[in-house]
Motif scaffolding. Structure first.
Motif, mmCIF file in Angstrom:
data_model
loop_
_atom_site.group_PDB
_atom_site.id
_atom_site.type_symbol
_atom_site.label_atom_id
_atom_site.label_comp_id
_atom_site.label_asym_id
_atom_site.label_seq_id
_atom_site.Cartn_x
_atom_site.Cartn_y
_atom_site.Cartn_z
ATOM 1 N N SER A 1 18.482 31.330 -22.751
ATOM 2 C CA SER A 1 19.494 30.892 -21.806
ATOM 3 C C SER A 1 20.229 29.672 -22.343
ATOM 4 N N GLU B 1 13.427 30.365 -26.280
ATOM 5 C CA GLU B 1 12.314 31.001 -25.577
ATOM 6 C C GLU B 1 12.800 31.988 -24.517
ATOM 7 N N CYS B 2 13.664 31.500 -23.623
ATOM 8 C CA CYS B 2 14.125 32.376 -22.540
ATOM 9 C C CYS B 2 15.574 32.803 -22.718
ATOM 10 N N CYS C 1 14.313 22.823 -22.031
ATOM 11 C CA CYS C 1 14.963 23.867 -21.263
ATOM 12 C C CYS C 1 14.582 23.714 -19.792
ATOM 13 N N CYS D 1 12.275 27.052 -18.675
ATOM 14 C CA CYS D 1 10.892 27.279 -19.090
ATOM 15 C C CYS D 1 10.243 26.025 -19.664
ATOM 16 N N CYS E 1 18.323 27.999 -25.408
ATOM 17 C CA CYS E 1 16.865 28.054 -25.445
ATOM 18 C C CYS E 1 16.413 29.282 -26.225
HETATM 19 ZN ZN LIG Z 1 13.966 28.329 -21.799
#
Ligand SMILES: [Zn+2]
Length: 51
Positions: A29, A26-27, A40, A43, A24
């Motif tokens: 992970s 964004e986060c 994901c 998030c 991901c």
């Molecule tokens: Zn994420």
């Protein structure tokens, strides 16, 4: 019509059959998922990339 992917060879060593690992953006992970619309689990972002 068909998506041609050179990496469609059978990969038994990867554990869960059909599951692909994603990252991901964004986060930051990693998670495993399968299917076409990957989100994901942390998030719910679709901003993921295949590992
Ligand atoms: Zn994420």
């Amino acid at each position: 019509m068909c998506l041609v992917d050179s990496s469609t060879s059978i990969d038994i060593a990867s554990g869960e059959l059909g599951a692909t690992e994603y990252y991901c953006n964004e986060c930051k992970s990693k998670f495993k998922a399968f299917g076409k619309k990957i989100r994901c689990p942390g998030c719910m972002s679709t901003n993921v990339k295949k590992l």
